[in-house]
Design a protein around this motif. Structure first.
Motif, PDB file in Angstrom:
ATOM      1  N   GLU A 154       0.803  -1.223   0.000  1.00 24.64           N
ATOM      2  CA  GLU A 154       0.000   0.000   0.000  1.00 24.64           C
ATOM      3  C   GLU A 154       0.837   1.275   0.000  1.00 24.64           C
ATOM      4  O   GLU A 154       0.295   2.369  -0.071  1.00 24.64           O
ATOM      5  N   SER A 155       2.125   1.156   0.089  1.00 23.13           N
ATOM      6  CA  SER A 155       2.997   2.318   0.255  1.00 23.13           C
ATOM      7  C   SER A 155       3.610   2.770  -1.063  1.00 23.13           C
ATOM      8  O   SER A 155       3.824   1.961  -1.974  1.00 23.13           O
ATOM      9  N   VAL A 156       3.916   4.052  -1.147  1.00 16.72           N
ATOM     10  CA  VAL A 156       4.651   4.584  -2.291  1.00 16.72           C
ATOM     11  C   VAL A 156       6.153   4.378  -2.093  1.00 16.72           C
ATOM     12  O   VAL A 156       6.932   4.657  -2.994  1.00 16.72           O
ATOM     13  N   SER A 207      15.477   9.817  -2.179  1.00 15.62           N
ATOM     14  CA  SER A 207      14.349   9.335  -2.993  1.00 15.62           C
ATOM     15  C   SER A 207      13.117   9.100  -2.136  1.00 15.62           C
ATOM     16  O   SER A 207      11.996   9.431  -2.531  1.00 15.62           O
ATOM     17  N   ALA A 208      13.318   8.534  -0.959  1.00 15.19           N
ATOM     18  CA  ALA A 208      12.193   8.268  -0.056  1.00 15.19           C
ATOM     19  C   ALA A 208      11.514   9.571   0.362  1.00 15.19           C
ATOM     20  O   ALA A 208      10.286   9.669   0.353  1.00 15.19           O
ATOM     21  N   ALA A 251       3.556  12.062  -2.181  1.00 21.41           N
ATOM     22  CA  ALA A 251       2.350  11.463  -1.599  1.00 21.41           C
ATOM     23  C   ALA A 251       1.542  12.517  -0.856  1.00 21.41           C
ATOM     24  O   ALA A 251       0.312  12.576  -0.982  1.00 21.41           O
ATOM     25  N   ARG A 252       2.216  13.376  -0.102  1.00 21.04           N
ATOM     26  CA  ARG A 252       1.515  14.470   0.609  1.00 21.04           C
ATOM     27  C   ARG A 252       0.817  15.394  -0.382  1.00 21.04           C
ATOM     28  O   ARG A 252      -0.313  15.811  -0.170  1.00 21.04           O
ATOM     29  N   PHE A 275      -4.023  17.371  -3.065  1.00 25.18           N
ATOM     30  CA  PHE A 275      -4.746  17.556  -4.316  1.00 25.18           C
ATOM     31  C   PHE A 275      -6.106  16.866  -4.251  1.00 25.18           C
ATOM     32  O   PHE A 275      -7.133  17.453  -4.593  1.00 25.18           O
ATOM     33  N   ALA A 276      -6.129  15.631  -3.786  1.00 20.31           N
ATOM     34  CA  ALA A 276      -7.385  14.878  -3.695  1.00 20.31           C
ATOM     35  C   ALA A 276      -8.347  15.544  -2.716  1.00 20.31           C
ATOM     36  O   ALA A 276      -9.554  15.643  -2.983  1.00 20.31           O
ATOM     37  N   GLU A 277      -7.835  16.027  -1.597  1.00 20.39           N
ATOM     38  CA  GLU A 277      -8.697  16.713  -0.629  1.00 20.39           C
ATOM     39  C   GLU A 277      -9.240  18.015  -1.208  1.00 20.39           C
ATOM     40  O   GLU A 277     -10.394  18.364  -0.985  1.00 20.39           O
TER      41      GLU A 277
END
Length: 154
Positions: free
Chosen positions: A19-21, A59-60, A67-68, A73-75
């Motif tokens: 489930e993680s990026v 990179s992480a 992801a943030r 953006f989705a919110e």
């Protein structure tokens, strides 16, 4: 790994590679770094170079920031209240715009005007200079009253 149970630490924070990026290696490096382990020690623990650990960590952190940004953006897309704040707007005028739009939509903002200005200013960064909005912004307010601020293209 050298006296540190990385598996337990990853489990404790709820890391799920499906489930993680982040890759597992990125998650391992971040969990160790967040616990204060130096890159040189991590390199020894993982059997690699410090330069590689630095690259994995970089990179992480980029992936976490992406992801943030994706969540924000989705919110913003889902926010029932969206206020376009134009270039040249006085920051002191933003709370009224937000409150008026929220009143119209029946959404409660749980912030005072000064708190709202600070939230907008902090989130907008250098898009606001002094009291002036220098780049167009989109202020979204969720049904729960959470305020999201995004820079927009003109």
């Amino acid at each position: 790994m050298d006296g540190f149970d990385v598996d337990a630490a990853l489990s404790e924070v709820g890391f799920d590679p499906e489930e993680s990026v982040l890759t597992r290696r990125q998650a391992e490096v971040l969990v160790l770094r967040e616990r204060g382990v130096r890159q040189s020690r991590i390199a020894k623990m993982l059997g690699t170079s410090r330069a590689n650990v630095s690259s994995v960590e970089s990179s992480a952190r980029r992936n976490v920031e992406k992801a943030r940004e994706t969540v924000a953006f989705a919110e913003a897309l889902a926010a029932p209240v969206q206020i376009a704040v134009e270039r040249g707007t006085d920051l002191y005028d933003v709370p009224k715009q937000v409150y008026d739009a929220c009143d119209e939509a029946g959404v409660k903002v749980n912030r005072t005007a000064p708190e709202l200005m600070k939230a907008v200013s902090d989130a907008a960064g250098d898009a606001i200079q002094g009291r002036e909005v220098r780049e167009p912004l989109l202020v979204g307010v969720t049904t729960g009253g959470k305020v999201q601020v995004r820079r927009t293209a003109e």
